[in-house]
Design a protein around this motif. Sequence first.
Motif: not given
Lengths: 361, 361, 361, 361
Positions: C262-264, B278-280, D248-250
């Motif tokens: 930046a994410g997961m 999961h990211d931007a 959370a970036a996402y």
Amino acid sequence: MTTPTQHPHSTRRADELHLATIGAGRIGTNHAELVARRIPGARLAAVADPSPEAAQRLGAQLGAEATSAEEVFENPDIDGVLITAPARVHTDLVVAAAAAGKHVFCEKPMAVSLPDADRAIRAAADAGVILQVGFNRRFAPGFAAARDAIVRGKVGTPQILRSLTRDPGPFLGDPMRTPQWTIFRETLIHDFDALCWLNPGAAPATVHAFADALVSPEARAAGHLDTAVVSIRFDNGAMATADANFSAAYGYDVRAEAFGSAGMVTTGSCRATDMTLHDAAGIHAETSRRDTDLLRDAYLAELQTFADAIRHGSPVGPTGAEARTALSIAVAAIRSIETGAPVSISDVLPALDGLGSGAIS
Amino acid sequence: MTTPTQHPHSTRRADELHLATIGAGRIGTNHAELVARRIPGARLAAVADPSPEAAQRLGAQLGAEATSAEEVFENPDIDGVLITAPARVHTDLVVAAAAAGKHVFCEKPMAVSLPDADRAIRAAADAGVILQVGFNRRFAPGFAAARDAIVRGKVGTPQILRSLTRDPGPFLGDPMRTPQWTIFRETLIHDFDALCWLNPGAAPATVHAFADALVSPEARAAGHLDTAVVSIRFDNGAMATADANFSAAYGYDVRAEAFGSAGMVTTGSCRATDMTLHDAAGIHAETSRRDTDLLRDAYLAELQTFADAIRHGSPVGPTGAEARTALSIAVAAIRSIETGAPVSISDVLPALDGLGSGAIS
Amino acid sequence: MTTPTQHPHSTRRADELHLATIGAGRIGTNHAELVARRIPGARLAAVADPSPEAAQRLGAQLGAEATSAEEVFENPDIDGVLITAPARVHTDLVVAAAAAGKHVFCEKPMAVSLPDADRAIRAAADAGVILQVGFNRRFAPGFAAARDAIVRGKVGTPQILRSLTRDPGPFLGDPMRTPQWTIFRETLIHDFDALCWLNPGAAPATVHAFADALVSPEARAAGHLDTAVVSIRFDNGAMATADANFSAAYGYDVRAEAFGSAGMVTTGSCRATDMTLHDAAGIHAETSRRDTDLLRDAYLAELQTFADAIRHGSPVGPTGAEARTALSIAVAAIRSIETGAPVSISDVLPALDGLGSGAIS
Amino acid sequence: MTTPTQHPHSTRRADELHLATIGAGRIGTNHAELVARRIPGARLAAVADPSPEAAQRLGAQLGAEATSAEEVFENPDIDGVLITAPARVHTDLVVAAAAAGKHVFCEKPMAVSLPDADRAIRAAADAGVILQVGFNRRFAPGFAAARDAIVRGKVGTPQILRSLTRDPGPFLGDPMRTPQWTIFRETLIHDFDALCWLNPGAAPATVHAFADALVSPEARAAGHLDTAVVSIRFDNGAMATADANFSAAYGYDVRAEAFGSAGMVTTGSCRATDMTLHDAAGIHAETSRRDTDLLRDAYLAELQTFADAIRHGSPVGPTGAEARTALSIAVAAIRSIETGAPVSISDVLPALDGLGSGAIS
């Protein structure tokens, strides 16, 4: 609405839209409730049904006048109508509503024959009213995101498409009383529209169909059809399949897939929620059992869109011409069943002079 | 193996199976490595290829003798062969191998014409050797679980089936050198077998196909086909679709679905692992880019099954008769493309006297 | 292997690795089979167990000599050993194997106390042998992809991590005979390693634990623990949780999550295959019931890595120092249970002079 | 409502509910819009805010009177209020609203200290008005299905629970102006309530917390906290973890898991729709970026529930006592951060005489 007609004795608020539903059956009730309760700025002014009892029951429940279609058309205080009567009377109601100057939201199918489709389109065009057809999938969030990805070029040129409809089982209808071509004209019509809409700018060219009574084989001899697989060739080279069945044991199942030169989008899921259960028997999730659950957001969005279209004079469709294109695939599929051969759309669809193309841009 | 032939001068262990691969291309290399490294009790005794360099390179790498097909057939120390040569020579190699008393694992397609299929089946039957065809999907864990669920009645009577093959893109072949009907005979043949196998006891009855050169349109005039949609009617009423494309941007995509009176099974996924990022930009997963990644377990299982079949004298298929059934759908699809009409299997498939039915029980 | 010891009377192939397993229980059998059948270039030369019957049964099945640990250590023809005996004797076996010059793959835990961990590390260092510890999750494709994404910066700086182990139920062991701190030293030790490995370069700083006998409450009075939740603070600020339970009704469940700036990434799934069944009760999938099913690829890859490490002189871990770091968290968790307070790693972990840091780079 | 107060000069419909919002910020605007547009039978009668401009802007947009909190309380034509002001003034507003006889929907947290919680609960009890607290997750379809499965015994006795909140990044607030314990009192309060609600009948017993300023480390010295991991022990033995992060970036990420003796439920997903894109970079889905997107249905359902509760005199919660229980965990977590030790709920939560237990049955 650009020029809302204000009845002299009306107590309506200036900015309020007055809508009426014609047909108080299952979907009519669903739509009436949405208009009455969930569409800001719209008011369910009247509910019509051939059965006065049905109209009165629904009207009382939602605070709307119980009336007849004729009275709705004569009532200057009504801006638009939602046609949710049985399919066979859709076209006549569209024509009458348009003639009365009412904007029209018509449940699918708009017509069950191409001449009827032409009548409906022409009536709306002549009257200058909006004609929006109830292809609800276009408004489902996942379908809309899929279309958006396609329009943005994320899958490249569509090459293989798929759409399906599996109605929740067990099938409780009387197959002997279901109109013969229902699976094409009322069920797969959704898929035919979805496939055209997911293949922007292309027109259907050739159609082949298989169909049978697999759910109710006892009705086969009478011509009943409850299972079908249709393949469609488009003029941009893309190939599509659509399938339908009247009795999905697991609930209501509506999905689509579009594969192209740069990728693929898929949409649709029978999951009822994001809850998953793990137990000694494995992993489990619950399914949506009704269209009005699975597509609740879509129903709301299409009616909101209709209200906004009237208000702002900005119709976005699905248009009558698009409904006619979907119907042309249904007509070709029916002829394919009758002949056992593929059928060209050009053989079933005469040119529609001056009414614009049904290709979805 | 019930009575393993022991060569007088052999140094082999009594319980070790000696296998040879014929064809040292991409899949031949994959299979040779699996036999050499991952099949307990089996030994890769020889590697044959028309190109001595190719055979020597692979043989040296895996500790196997580099040789020719002829020598393999003459070598009494070889129990079975894996035919991984180009499709057009499969049948001749099956016939020669069977004549030499070798058990045969033949990569799909076993034949590119129905008479060839009959030749292959007859040769194996006459020689009393095992003939197993490389329909690897049957051995993929998800496909096997789907078939198992169907056999246990979990979906009821199959009514609508689907299978697809999307080869990983970009397409790097030379479309002008790809044999014309490859998409039916070598690609969709997998789907045709899968559909029959997921509809146990039923036989294909009618076939309709659309196909085009959408990936390499410049080769269309030469008859090249790289995209196809096939619909199939079975004698139990079930309807199926199969589609294929030579260039899936996202990798290797092989899936199937079987819908029936009691439910539905789906199988197949392009996901490479269970890792999700999961990211931007959203949610992401990686895809399998090669058949030998996506179906690694399936390749291993089918070769293990072949080895076990020889050892225990218990062939489990896919059999030559089943491969012939899949081929009959391909032949009908080709004729459908040629004629523009649906084609009956009975028009392409003469009775196969005395060799048993290809229906998958 | 850099300098393979060649026994004068050996008939071994020059390039073949000879391995022995010590411990013929469930995991010992699994590993022995993998070495015997699935690791190219490796040979299962011997199988040792305190029970001669167990060793003989497994040896006969796999074509390996049945022997004792002492004889394995004395046998110059053995290059490396796999220690799969009960946890309490791991350290002594590592020390003895290293003293005998054998490379060591040691099932987790390498030790049940920090002094033992130091003994094991020192013995391997002094002998110059490879010491790889059986933290199999590092080799599971999804976990490896997650770590790879983290190393490539895809989640930024790790801030919140999670790892869990739920053993398949019902719990069939005798809780009164399970060593008291098993859940920390043998179960969660996997999670402690995974969390350090998914937080590269950071060291654990503080540990708090809750634990209880919820599966077997009748053994609570005896100190049995079968359910635990541990929270860990790392020196880079990241916070982690690990939980474990001895009886997951739905099978073997191993998952991890790493959330960063930046994410997961998430990894792990109990799904047995990609097959999904939809029926009248909803949507269903099957689960993996055993570690040797869920992590089959991981077991194979870690043993392959060990074989490659010996062959090429290139150990990649998990190292003894890393195992000591994971153990330090277990020891701190145990002390947290004993005291009811958070525990600093620095209070349980004395400096390990000259043996390198256990931080995973 | 059982006995709706009818103002003498009111033009209201007899069956229409009049609600007012107090606080015209982001959530206040969201709730005001829902009441005005989506709750059948409810009317947004007034909008109050300390800033007259904010009140007027929102009121004009929604056709509601712009006013002050004081005037709302004095207005006999208002049945209930929605308190959506900053957290620190919630309790005073609840007390004043209750004293004025208004039913109260209070956004979480109902209070920022336990004495304040007691004041709010007592005021509502004394006035006999409904007090519903804005724990929206209880109304999210997946969470509700998870709770339902637990109540029906599908997971057996809960043993390990998890809940998390990751606010969408980048964090745009001013960390120096965020109240110090916001992450516990305003963010994790959701998770604390969810964990109690998913463990029916159990009460929290002991709490341990880690927290830090990892998103805005420059504010650490000032006591800012934006990342936390909390572990909780319940009196039925169950153990839980909760974690939160402000960036959370996402997107917005809210999930929960409950593992018990018979299985596990999971709920929550960041997916925005069921659309999946496959392209050359892999498989992709879009995420929800805002709480008002992800939890739109939940916000609507909780306000509908409040309206129904007033109408039918049947409050269903979340109650003030339940909010006090969630707050007690937050208070214990704060004390755990201050002391570095686990904290007993009994040490922070004095008995609440005569006001009922906060345990969720």
